[in-house]
Motif scaffolding. Sequence first.
Motif, PDB file in Angstrom:
ATOM      1  N   SER A  37       0.818  -1.211   0.000  1.00 60.61           N
ATOM      2  CA  SER A  37       0.000   0.000   0.000  1.00 60.61           C
ATOM      3  C   SER A  37       0.854   1.264   0.000  1.00 60.61           C
ATOM      4  O   SER A  37       1.942   1.289   0.588  1.00 60.61           O
ATOM      5  CB  SER A  37      -0.891  -0.008   1.246  1.00 60.61           C
ATOM      6  OG  SER A  37      -1.424   1.266   1.510  1.00 60.61           O
ATOM      7  N   PRO A  38       0.374   2.355  -0.615  1.00 62.96           N
ATOM      8  CA  PRO A  38       1.089   3.641  -0.539  1.00 62.96           C
ATOM      9  C   PRO A  38       1.195   4.165   0.887  1.00 62.96           C
ATOM     10  O   PRO A  38       2.048   4.999   1.177  1.00 62.96           O
ATOM     11  CB  PRO A  38       0.226   4.582  -1.400  1.00 62.96           C
ATOM     12  CG  PRO A  38      -0.604   3.693  -2.253  1.00 62.96           C
ATOM     13  CD  PRO A  38      -0.826   2.440  -1.469  1.00 62.96           C
ATOM     14  N   TYR A  39       0.320   3.693   1.780  1.00 59.13           N
ATOM     15  CA  TYR A  39       0.336   4.144   3.160  1.00 59.13           C
ATOM     16  C   TYR A  39       1.410   3.458   4.003  1.00 59.13           C
ATOM     17  O   TYR A  39       1.619   3.828   5.146  1.00 59.13           O
ATOM     18  CB  TYR A  39      -1.035   3.901   3.814  1.00 59.13           C
ATOM     19  CG  TYR A  39      -2.156   4.680   3.189  1.00 59.13           C
ATOM     20  CD1 TYR A  39      -2.361   6.016   3.493  1.00 59.13           C
ATOM     21  CD2 TYR A  39      -3.024   4.073   2.283  1.00 59.13           C
ATOM     22  CE1 TYR A  39      -3.396   6.733   2.908  1.00 59.13           C
ATOM     23  CE2 TYR A  39      -4.070   4.778   1.698  1.00 59.13           C
ATOM     24  CZ  TYR A  39      -4.242   6.107   2.025  1.00 59.13           C
ATOM     25  OH  TYR A  39      -5.268   6.815   1.443  1.00 59.13           O
ATOM     26  N   SER A  40       2.056   2.434   3.448  1.00 61.39           N
ATOM     27  CA  SER A  40       3.007   1.631   4.222  1.00 61.39           C
ATOM     28  C   SER A  40       4.413   1.755   3.643  1.00 61.39           C
ATOM     29  O   SER A  40       4.631   2.442   2.639  1.00 61.39           O
ATOM     30  CB  SER A  40       2.548   0.169   4.238  1.00 61.39           C
ATOM     31  OG  SER A  40       1.256   0.062   4.806  1.00 61.39           O
ATOM     32  N   SER A  41       5.355   1.067   4.277  1.00 65.23           N
ATOM     33  CA  SER A  41       6.752   1.112   3.829  1.00 65.23           C
ATOM     34  C   SER A  41       6.866   0.623   2.386  1.00 65.23           C
ATOM     35  O   SER A  41       6.153  -0.294   1.963  1.00 65.23           O
ATOM     36  CB  SER A  41       7.616   0.237   4.741  1.00 65.23           C
ATOM     37  OG  SER A  41       7.564   0.711   6.067  1.00 65.23           O
ATOM     38  N   LYS A  42       7.802   1.205   1.649  1.00 67.09           N
ATOM     39  CA  LYS A  42       7.965   0.881   0.238  1.00 67.09           C
ATOM     40  C   LYS A  42       8.503  -0.531   0.057  1.00 67.09           C
ATOM     41  O   LYS A  42       9.327  -1.011   0.825  1.00 67.09           O
ATOM     42  CB  LYS A  42       8.903   1.890  -0.430  1.00 67.09           C
ATOM     43  CG  LYS A  42       8.366   3.310  -0.452  1.00 67.09           C
ATOM     44  CD  LYS A  42       9.362   4.272  -1.074  1.00 67.09           C
ATOM     45  CE  LYS A  42       8.822   5.701  -1.068  1.00 67.09           C
ATOM     46  NZ  LYS A  42       9.786   6.667  -1.636  1.00 67.09           N
ATOM     47  N   THR A  43       8.030  -1.191  -1.002  1.00 72.38           N
ATOM     48  CA  THR A  43       8.522  -2.512  -1.378  1.00 72.38           C
ATOM     49  C   THR A  43       9.004  -2.470  -2.826  1.00 72.38           C
ATOM     50  O   THR A  43       8.766  -1.495  -3.546  1.00 72.38           O
ATOM     51  CB  THR A  43       7.417  -3.579  -1.255  1.00 72.38           C
ATOM     52  OG1 THR A  43       6.442  -3.373  -2.292  1.00 72.38           O
ATOM     53  CG2 THR A  43       6.735  -3.514   0.112  1.00 72.38           C
ATOM     54  N   HIS A  44       9.644  -3.547  -3.277  1.00 68.12           N
ATOM     55  CA  HIS A  44      10.127  -3.563  -4.659  1.00 68.12           C
ATOM     56  C   HIS A  44       8.962  -3.636  -5.646  1.00 68.12           C
ATOM     57  O   HIS A  44       9.127  -3.337  -6.827  1.00 68.12           O
ATOM     58  CB  HIS A  44      11.089  -4.731  -4.876  1.00 68.12           C
ATOM     59  CG  HIS A  44      10.427  -6.059  -5.032  1.00 68.12           C
ATOM     60  ND1 HIS A  44       9.993  -6.815  -3.957  1.00 68.12           N
ATOM     61  CD2 HIS A  44      10.099  -6.782  -6.134  1.00 68.12           C
ATOM     62  CE1 HIS A  44       9.446  -7.932  -4.390  1.00 68.12           C
ATOM     63  NE2 HIS A  44       9.493  -7.946  -5.714  1.00 68.12           N
ATOM     64  N   TRP A  45       7.777  -4.045  -5.175  1.00 74.24           N
ATOM     65  CA  TRP A  45       6.606  -4.073  -6.051  1.00 74.24           C
ATOM     66  C   TRP A  45       6.078  -2.666  -6.333  1.00 74.24           C
ATOM     67  O   TRP A  45       5.388  -2.451  -7.317  1.00 74.24           O
ATOM     68  CB  TRP A  45       5.480  -4.904  -5.421  1.00 74.24           C
ATOM     69  CG  TRP A  45       5.711  -6.369  -5.411  1.00 74.24           C
ATOM     70  CD1 TRP A  45       5.618  -7.227  -6.473  1.00 74.24           C
ATOM     71  CD2 TRP A  45       6.041  -7.190  -4.284  1.00 74.24           C
ATOM     72  NE1 TRP A  45       5.884  -8.519  -6.077  1.00 74.24           N
ATOM     73  CE2 TRP A  45       6.136  -8.533  -4.727  1.00 74.24           C
ATOM     74  CE3 TRP A  45       6.262  -6.923  -2.926  1.00 74.24           C
ATOM     75  CZ2 TRP A  45       6.444  -9.587  -3.872  1.00 74.24           C
ATOM     76  CZ3 TRP A  45       6.570  -7.979  -2.074  1.00 74.24           C
ATOM     77  CH2 TRP A  45       6.655  -9.283  -2.556  1.00 74.24           C
ATOM     78  N   LYS A  46       6.373  -1.722  -5.433  1.00 68.44           N
ATOM     79  CA  LYS A  46       5.888  -0.344  -5.538  1.00 68.44           C
ATOM     80  C   LYS A  46       4.364  -0.358  -5.711  1.00 68.44           C
ATOM     81  O   LYS A  46       3.670  -1.159  -5.094  1.00 68.44           O
ATOM     82  CB  LYS A  46       6.594   0.384  -6.682  1.00 68.44           C
ATOM     83  CG  LYS A  46       8.113   0.409  -6.517  1.00 68.44           C
ATOM     84  CD  LYS A  46       8.800   1.171  -7.630  1.00 68.44           C
ATOM     85  CE  LYS A  46      10.304   1.199  -7.419  1.00 68.44           C
ATOM     86  NZ  LYS A  46      11.004   1.954  -8.487  1.00 68.44           N
ATOM     87  N   GLN A  47       3.829   0.555  -6.530  1.00 70.84           N
ATOM     88  CA  GLN A  47       2.424   0.498  -6.938  1.00 70.84           C
ATOM     89  C   GLN A  47       2.371   0.498  -8.462  1.00 70.84           C
ATOM     90  O   GLN A  47       3.347   0.859  -9.117  1.00 70.84           O
ATOM     91  CB  GLN A  47       1.625   1.692  -6.391  1.00 70.84           C
ATOM     92  CG  GLN A  47       1.351   1.642  -4.896  1.00 70.84           C
ATOM     93  CD  GLN A  47       2.478   2.267  -4.089  1.00 70.84           C
ATOM     94  OE1 GLN A  47       2.963   3.355  -4.414  1.00 70.84           O
ATOM     95  NE2 GLN A  47       2.899   1.599  -3.028  1.00 70.84           N
TER      96      GLN A  47
END
Length: 431
Positions: free
Chosen positions: A285-295
Amino acid sequence: MNNTILDQHDFQSYNNVQIHELLLRDRPRVAAYHDAIMNNKRLFENKIVLDVGSGTGILSMFAAKAGAKLVYAVDACETICYLAEELIKCNRLQDKIQIINKRIEDIEKFDENIDIIISDWMGFYLFHESILESVIYARDKFLSLSSRNDDTTPDQNESIIIFPSHAYLYCAPFVDQNIRIELNSMWKNYFDLNMSSLIPHIKNSRLNECIIETIEPSQLVHDAQLIQSIDLRTIRLNDLHTLRSFCEFEIDNTCIISGFCFWFDCYFSSNNNSSILRSIRLTTSPYSSKTHWKQTLVFLPEDIYPLKGHIVPVHIKLKQSSQTRQKYQLSIVLKKIKEGMRTTTNIDDVNQDSVLHKRQRRRSSTISSDKRTHSQKKSNETPSGDSTSSNSDDDNNNGSNEHSIPCSCDRDRCKLVKMILEKYTEENLVE
């Protein structure tokens, strides 16, 4: 070219160690799997575990440390399997983990019956470039369950353990604060030069393909809606060919919509559905920590300007590629915006809304929790691929061409456009 050859070609891209470095640096991803496995040691104790698409073996090592009797780590990439063996030896887990350099579909049987399946199968917007089909294949062929027949009952489904167990895909409209504006303005006045001839040669310059990027929560102009849900214990291959959804976003305040943003959550639940929300969650989610999946961002051909009270109806389709089954085409069709609130209802509408609310009620609490958590973080801060198509039945019905851009009048939409342009100019001023 057949699917097998294409699939092998895709697998070979994961021989690149840099890809696995990116995955290992994704701490929210790794932490979710670590916590889900280590917090459920009772499930893994003396069990036989299958890791589908094991990569560097990180999940296999977690399972071994959680007490698994044996872990089969299956991966099609030769280079990464060799690296995984080295990592497993470094951690003295070679007696508990067996590396198998094959596609899961090419394995006829294992020496031991499989009790648990673990896999990092998710792709961009959950489905694209995922190995979900391989996980389903492994579940149906290898999972040790007396009910491995067509008469599987709900109670027997509860005994299936797959991590993650459930996945949910969300969609929300967003406003672009940079990408389209840069394409429309940067190259036309680049250090007093007109470089617009470059635009046709720039990849995805028309924004007609998905963009994988992180966005700020402030760019979301409406709460997300759940559009797809997956139960790994029951989903079938036939369910994956084409997935369709329909959303209606009722606009609370006049805004700009540049396109639609997609992200997913995964849960690691070991038993009945009532425990899902209490289990470990991996969120993109954009509300949470960034991941490699992004959005995943899908742009409309042009920004639209719905007013307060308007209802924006969107049809969403994910279609599996006929050539490469791991790939999906994500397309959206924006129907004509409805002006004003609904004024009439009938029994069918009420029943349909009731069913929809029941399906989405469980997920809405999670989204609200994310927003509250993000707001709390902000208040505590110290100041300092794949293709997509978009169509709109409403492109010419919003009055967006009535005024020049930017415009100095007092109309809400003109003020919003002016505000975004001014913000972009301030951030990208070349001195």
